[in-house]
Each structure stands twice: as C-alpha cells, then as structure tokens.
Design a protein around this motif. Structure first.
Motif, PDB file in Angstrom:
ATOM      1  N   UNK A 154       0.970  -1.328  -0.240  1.00 39.73           N
ATOM      2  CA  UNK A 154       0.286  -0.069  -0.064  1.00 39.73           C
ATOM      3  C   UNK A 154       0.900   1.256   0.000  1.00 39.73           C
ATOM      4  N   UNK A 155       0.066   2.653  -0.005  1.00 42.84           N
ATOM      5  CA  UNK A 155       1.237   3.742   0.098  1.00 42.84           C
ATOM      6  C   UNK A 155      -0.694   4.693   0.399  1.00 42.84           C
ATOM      7  N   UNK A 156      -0.107   4.145   1.603  1.00 41.68           N
ATOM      8  CA  UNK A 156      -1.163   4.972   3.117  1.00 41.68           C
ATOM      9  C   UNK A 156      -0.953   5.828   3.305  1.00 41.68           C
ATOM     10  N   UNK A 157      -1.525   7.417   3.633  1.00 37.26           N
ATOM     11  CA  UNK A 157      -1.357   8.792   3.940  1.00 37.26           C
ATOM     12  C   UNK A 157      -2.297   8.942   4.578  1.00 37.26           C
ATOM     13  N   UNK A 158      -1.838   9.607   5.891  1.00 38.24           N
ATOM     14  CA  UNK A 158      -2.845  10.315   6.924  1.00 38.24           C
ATOM     15  C   UNK A 158      -3.321  11.817   6.715  1.00 38.24           C
ATOM     16  N   UNK A 159      -4.393  11.437   6.414  1.00 36.30           N
ATOM     17  CA  UNK A 159      -5.103  13.048   6.747  1.00 36.30           C
ATOM     18  C   UNK A 159      -4.925  13.704   8.429  1.00 36.30           C
ATOM     19  N   UNK A 160      -5.224  12.969   9.471  1.00 38.58           N
ATOM     20  CA  UNK A 160      -5.005  13.485  10.997  1.00 38.58           C
ATOM     21  C   UNK A 160      -4.114  12.319  11.149  1.00 38.58           C
ATOM     22  N   UNK A 161      -4.101  12.782  12.663  1.00 47.37           N
ATOM     23  CA  UNK A 161      -3.171  11.674  13.547  1.00 47.37           C
ATOM     24  C   UNK A 161      -3.163  10.656  13.831  1.00 47.37           C
ATOM     25  N   UNK A 163      -4.037   7.610  16.285  1.00 44.95           N
ATOM     26  CA  UNK A 163      -4.715   7.463  17.583  1.00 44.95           C
ATOM     27  C   UNK A 163      -5.273   9.170  18.312  1.00 44.95           C
ATOM     28  N   UNK A 164      -5.265  10.485  17.311  1.00 52.13           N
ATOM     29  CA  UNK A 164      -5.803  11.499  17.894  1.00 52.13           C
ATOM     30  C   UNK A 164      -7.274  11.377  18.045  1.00 52.13           C
ATOM     31  N   UNK A 165      -8.169  11.891  19.211  1.00 51.59           N
ATOM     32  CA  UNK A 165      -9.589  12.609  18.896  1.00 51.59           C
ATOM     33  C   UNK A 165      -9.753  12.766  18.088  1.00 51.59           C
ATOM     34  N   UNK A 203      -8.218   4.093  19.061  1.00 51.34           N
ATOM     35  CA  UNK A 203      -7.390   4.968  19.300  1.00 51.34           C
ATOM     36  C   UNK A 203      -6.735   4.069  20.652  1.00 51.34           C
ATOM     37  N   UNK A 204      -6.519   3.261  20.184  1.00 48.04           N
ATOM     38  CA  UNK A 204      -5.748   1.953  21.194  1.00 48.04           C
ATOM     39  C   UNK A 204      -4.336   1.964  20.796  1.00 48.04           C
ATOM     40  N   UNK A 205      -3.382   2.240  21.739  1.00 49.65           N
ATOM     41  CA  UNK A 205      -2.299   1.974  21.622  1.00 49.65           C
ATOM     42  C   UNK A 205      -1.411   0.038  20.821  1.00 49.65           C
ATOM     43  N   UNK A 206      -1.358  -0.310  19.657  1.00 51.06           N
ATOM     44  CA  UNK A 206      -1.392  -1.585  19.259  1.00 51.06           C
ATOM     45  C   UNK A 206      -0.775  -2.367  19.758  1.00 51.06           C
ATOM     46  N   UNK A 231     -10.873   6.476   3.815  1.00 53.00           N
ATOM     47  CA  UNK A 231     -11.003   6.243   4.892  1.00 53.00           C
ATOM     48  C   UNK A 231     -11.486   6.718   6.138  1.00 53.00           C
ATOM     49  N   UNK A 232     -12.296   7.091   6.240  1.00 54.47           N
ATOM     50  CA  UNK A 232     -12.826   7.544   7.428  1.00 54.47           C
ATOM     51  C   UNK A 232     -13.437   7.386   8.444  1.00 54.47           C
ATOM     52  N   UNK A 233     -13.154   7.447   9.923  1.00 56.06           N
ATOM     53  CA  UNK A 233     -14.167   5.878  10.629  1.00 56.06           C
ATOM     54  C   UNK A 233     -12.903   6.031  12.472  1.00 56.06           C
ATOM     55  N   UNK A 234     -14.064   5.827  13.187  1.00 58.61           N
ATOM     56  CA  UNK A 234     -14.179   6.002  14.250  1.00 58.61           C
ATOM     57  C   UNK A 234     -14.105   4.417  14.844  1.00 58.61           C
ATOM     58  N   UNK A 235     -13.475   4.468  15.755  1.00 58.87           N
ATOM     59  CA  UNK A 235     -13.608   2.600  16.699  1.00 58.87           C
ATOM     60  C   UNK A 235     -14.307   3.021  18.393  1.00 58.87           C
TER      61      UNK A 235
END
Length: 268
Positions: A154-161, A163-165, A203-206, A231-235
């Motif tokens: 994959x080429x995986x690029x984050x828009x958010x930090x 584990x951030x809220x 939001x959890x430390x692996x 992807x926009x997601x929250x657990x």
C-alpha cells in the motif's frame, strides 16, 4: 518481487478455484495469517464473477471471518447464486483452506446483494463531507515498521494524526493486483482497503491492546473511481471487550459507501 496478492493455480479444481498467496497478504497481528483486506478483495472477485450481468452491481457486501486464514498453503474460492431475480439477486462466496486433516474447510465467507442498475444521475446525492485531497496527506513510510506483509502493498497517507481524538482519516492506494495478471476492478480495489477502517479509527496503542475485527459490512451507493480509496472511521469500545468500527469510504470525488466492523478487544 511479486506485484499481486494471489496467483491462480487451477481454475477447475473441484473444491473451487485454487490459489496461492504471496507475502503481501500477511497480517499485522501475525505473519502466519492473512490480513482480512486481501481475503475480502478475493471474495468480492468471486461475487462479481458468479453468473455476471452487465446491468447489476453489488450494493452491499458482508464478509465474515470464520477463523485465522493461513498465509501459506493452497486456498480455494467458490461462489454461487442464492437468489435469482430480474432486479435483485443474492450471491455468496467462500474461501477454504486445508484443515488439520488436509481437507479444505471454510475460513471466510461473503454475501452480496446485487441490484439492477438504472440511470438516476439526475438525483444522485451524497451529503457526507468529503475528505481533504490526497495532496494534503503527508506520506508516512509505514513499511519500515513491519516485516514484509500487507502494509508493504500500500501507499498509505494519513490526513489525521494516528490515535488522535475524533475520526481517523487516511488515503490508501493498493500498489499490487488482487490476482496475478488481472487488472483490479473498482470494487476489488475498494475491498483491498475497506478492512483498514478498524486501524484508521482506533484510539488504542497496538503495543498494549489487540483489536481484531471478525467481519465487515459495506454498503456501496456508488462505485469508486481512480486509484485512491479514502477512509474516515472511528471505533467505539464497550466495557465488555467488544467494539464497533463505523466509517465512510471515499474516492477523490466524494463518499462511495459506508462500513461497519465488529471488533474483539483484548489487553495484551
């Protein structure tokens, strides 16, 4: 270097199409088992190829993971039509791997509602706010943190930090095909990424927790265009070891579908 998840070895095996996986399917929890994303994409391939009709497409696909899918050894995939109809069809597929006695047994299943398409362009509407463009997503070399596995495809690029809220947001582009020598379909591309919603939304430390999903259910109101899937997601985590990931899937034109996953939450 292989540039695919699976190689088709025998299309006529009595147990189903027989495949062998590459290292790109190996999971992040264990290198001996497959990540659910390639599994999902291969099952979706089978759904699409089951008595195909040019005037239908899948509107909802549910993947159930029946147990660890081995990363080594032969795999078989077969599909069938469970309900025929002019406007509505139900198709299913399953993946099999050798059990303790060597006999193929199901390790994952998929079901898909396939609906007849008509022109509704005049009323097309997706009110979900789009993701920021790929150009605003910095490139992080996630591959350096793992031995050769699914992340390396994959080429995986984050828009958010991470584990951030708030909801996690990322753009992901598969860089390999599902099956050797076959161009990836838009739906296969979507499912090569969809299972990552759990990781995007956590939001959890692996290092302290495991959070394995047992399924994914995706409703697709529009087929995606282009190479990138957003992807926009929250657990959400309950007090009893069970959680749910809820998210939206995108292409660069906007939302294309919604996803939910059941999550088994455990402290390490």
């Amino acid at each position: 270097m292989a540039d695919f998840y699976y190689e088709l070895l025998d299309a006529t095996d009595e147990a189903g199409e027989r495949f062998r996986a590459t290292d790109f399917v190996r999971g992040t929890w264990s290198s001996s088992t497959q990540h659910a994303a390639p599994v999902s994409a291969l099952l979706v391939r089978a759904l699409q190829r089951c008595d195909p009709r040019s005037d239908t497409r899948c509107s909802r696909v549910v993947i159930d993971l029946l147990g660890p899918v081995p990363a080594e050894g032969d795999l078989w995939v077969r599909a069938r039509k469970d309900r025929s109809g002019k406007q509505i069809e139900l198709v299913s597929a399953e993946m099999l791997a050798a059990g303790p006695d060597g006999t193929p047994r199901p390790v994952a299943r998929a079901s898909g509602w396939r609906l007849q398409t008509v022109d509704t362009g005049a009323v097309a509407h997706a009110p979900t706010a789009p993701l920021r463009p790929v150009s605003e997503a910095p490139s992080h070399d996630m591959k350096k943190n793992w031995d050769r596995n699914y992340v390396h495809s994959l080429d995986w690029r984050w828009l958010t930090i991470p584990l951030a809220e708030g909801p996690g947001e990322a753009w992901i582009k598969p860089e390999v095909d599902v099956v050797r020598g076959e161009a990836m379909t838009p739906l296969e591309r979507l499912f090569a990424v969809a299972d990552d919603a759990n990781g995007v939304g956590t939001k959890l430390d692996i290092r302290r927790w495991t959070f394995l999903n047992t399924d994914l259910a995706v409703h697709i109101h529009r087929l995606p265009h282009g190479e990138w899937i957003g992807v926009r997601a929250e657990t959400h985590y309950g007090p009893d070891g069970i959680g749910t990931t809820i998210g939206t899937l995108f292409d660069q034109d906007g939302a294309v579908g919604a996803i939910q996953q059941s999550v088994l939450l455990r402290p390490r």
